[in-house]
Design an enzyme around this catalytic site. Sequence first.
Site, PDB file in Angstrom:
ATOM      1  N   ARG A 144      20.970  18.217  35.914  1.00 28.50           N
ATOM      2  CA  ARG A 144      22.096  19.069  35.547  1.00 28.50           C
ATOM      3  C   ARG A 144      22.997  19.365  36.741  1.00 28.50           C
ATOM      4  O   ARG A 144      24.133  19.814  36.595  1.00 28.50           O
ATOM      5  CB  ARG A 144      21.599  20.376  34.936  1.00 28.50           C
ATOM      6  CG  ARG A 144      22.689  21.180  34.235  1.00 28.50           C
ATOM      7  CD  ARG A 144      22.152  22.462  33.595  1.00 28.50           C
ATOM      8  NE  ARG A 144      21.618  23.387  34.578  1.00 28.50           N
ATOM      9  CZ  ARG A 144      20.333  23.714  34.707  1.00 28.50           C
ATOM     10  NH1 ARG A 144      19.436  23.175  33.895  1.00 28.50           N
ATOM     11  NH2 ARG A 144      19.931  24.569  35.620  1.00 28.50           N
ATOM     12  N   TYR A 203      48.342  22.294  24.425  1.00 27.08           N
ATOM     13  CA  TYR A 203      47.281  21.774  23.562  1.00 27.08           C
ATOM     14  C   TYR A 203      46.795  22.867  22.623  1.00 27.08           C
ATOM     15  O   TYR A 203      46.550  24.004  23.037  1.00 27.08           O
ATOM     16  CB  TYR A 203      46.151  21.245  24.437  1.00 27.08           C
ATOM     17  CG  TYR A 203      44.988  20.646  23.692  1.00 27.08           C
ATOM     18  CD1 TYR A 203      45.189  19.689  22.704  1.00 27.08           C
ATOM     19  CD2 TYR A 203      43.688  21.036  23.989  1.00 27.08           C
ATOM     20  CE1 TYR A 203      44.114  19.134  22.027  1.00 27.08           C
ATOM     21  CE2 TYR A 203      42.607  20.479  23.324  1.00 27.08           C
ATOM     22  CZ  TYR A 203      42.831  19.541  22.337  1.00 27.08           C
ATOM     23  OH  TYR A 203      41.770  18.998  21.655  1.00 27.08           O
ATOM     24  N   ASP A 207      47.398  20.887  33.723  1.00 24.36           N
ATOM     25  CA  ASP A 207      46.790  19.899  32.842  1.00 24.36           C
ATOM     26  C   ASP A 207      47.563  18.597  33.016  1.00 24.36           C
ATOM     27  O   ASP A 207      48.715  18.485  32.601  1.00 24.36           O
ATOM     28  CB  ASP A 207      46.862  20.383  31.394  1.00 24.36           C
ATOM     29  CG  ASP A 207      46.103  19.470  30.431  1.00 24.36           C
ATOM     30  OD1 ASP A 207      46.029  18.251  30.693  1.00 24.36           O
ATOM     31  OD2 ASP A 207      45.614  19.972  29.404  1.00 24.36           O
ATOM     32  N   LYS A 220      41.424  10.561  27.115  1.00 28.95           N
ATOM     33  CA  LYS A 220      42.711   9.982  26.727  1.00 28.95           C
ATOM     34  C   LYS A 220      43.006   8.742  27.568  1.00 28.95           C
ATOM     35  O   LYS A 220      42.209   7.812  27.625  1.00 28.95           O
ATOM     36  CB  LYS A 220      43.804  11.036  26.859  1.00 28.95           C
ATOM     37  CG  LYS A 220      43.471  12.384  26.227  1.00 28.95           C
ATOM     38  CD  LYS A 220      43.287  12.301  24.734  1.00 28.95           C
ATOM     39  CE  LYS A 220      43.284  13.678  24.070  1.00 28.95           C
ATOM     40  NZ  LYS A 220      42.223  14.582  24.481  1.00 28.95           N
TER      41      LYS A 220
END
Length: 377
Positions: free
Chosen positions: A49, A105, A174, A199
């Site tokens: 992790r 978004y 972003d 994306k």
Amino acid sequence: MNGDGTRAVRAGLPEPETYRPTLPGPVFTAHYHLHGDDDPATGPYTYGRDANPTWTLLERALGELESPDAEAETVVFASGMAAISAVLFSQLRQGDAVVLPDDGYNLLARLRERLTGYGIEVRTAPTAGDAQLRVLDGAKLLWLETPSNPGLDVCDIRHLSDAAHAQGALVAVDNTLATPLGQRPLALGADFSVASGTKALTGHGDVLLGYVTTRDPELAASVRLWRKTVGAIPGPMEAWLAHRSLATLHLRVDRQATNALAVAEALRDRPEVSGLRHPGLPEDPSHRQAVAQMRGRYGCVVSFALPDRDHARRFLGALRLVDDATSFGGVRSTAERRGRWGGDAVPEGFIRFSAGAEDPDDLVADVLGALDEAARG
């Protein structure tokens, strides 16, 4: 390495080693060997992790792309939303104020609810015209999305970052739509560059991934600790696929930007099309700022509106080379009626079109043919 193509092909690769692959395969493990007297805090890999060699190579590669001229650290996540959440929730505390775009978004609206529930003041303003400046006073963090999704407005990262820093606020951008080959927020003064690697970065529609890049080691450590605490880690196969995909990033981004502009130009004279937006169009309201800030690549997305919902549905149903699907940035063109999701202030006939890597003549012909068919009813 100065060229974007060279950098993309070589980014993050280890030193060549005889009889070893250029890009080592994914490392699947939950734990690593530790000797009894070793201090886990000093080792690079102790538990799955915390770190993974496959992440390390990808993070190094993304840092080279986002910040080729200055040292930077990248932290990869299981998705773009995990990356966005990591920045917001690692930096904000009860009583802080954050400024978000009101045209970004659509899941930002859900995050706004969560932030407010934690006692964080959320202010919003549009991306266009640097309007977020008007609500910046006293904020801890300014969140920018440029070009905005799905409206494709562009704000001045440098100007907004300078204003925010003068007030002691951090700035996150972003960078999903632009990609690091189209825009480098850190070089323009931002503290964080955040993106959904789902994306254009990976570009094949088969990987969920996100990342955060910053030049500040303390900020990187806080984001990394958030990842560890909530467990928002990417799988090693996803990380390896993402790194593999970077080698063609410049080819895909260039072709997609060319195709998007060709589609936008073809839509100019269609009487049924309104609200056409693409930053590469000289007449687009965002064009001047995009030219000043973006690196000659204006993205794969074109947005426009058709007269109503039914007209948009007929158009989407008539397309042959374009998938009716959400997301953007893939090698296969996609389009959708954005209003079906709710949360975006767009007309019922609003289309978000993502240009893929098809031959431009074929793509334009398919779009125009679908428009003709939709117009016949």
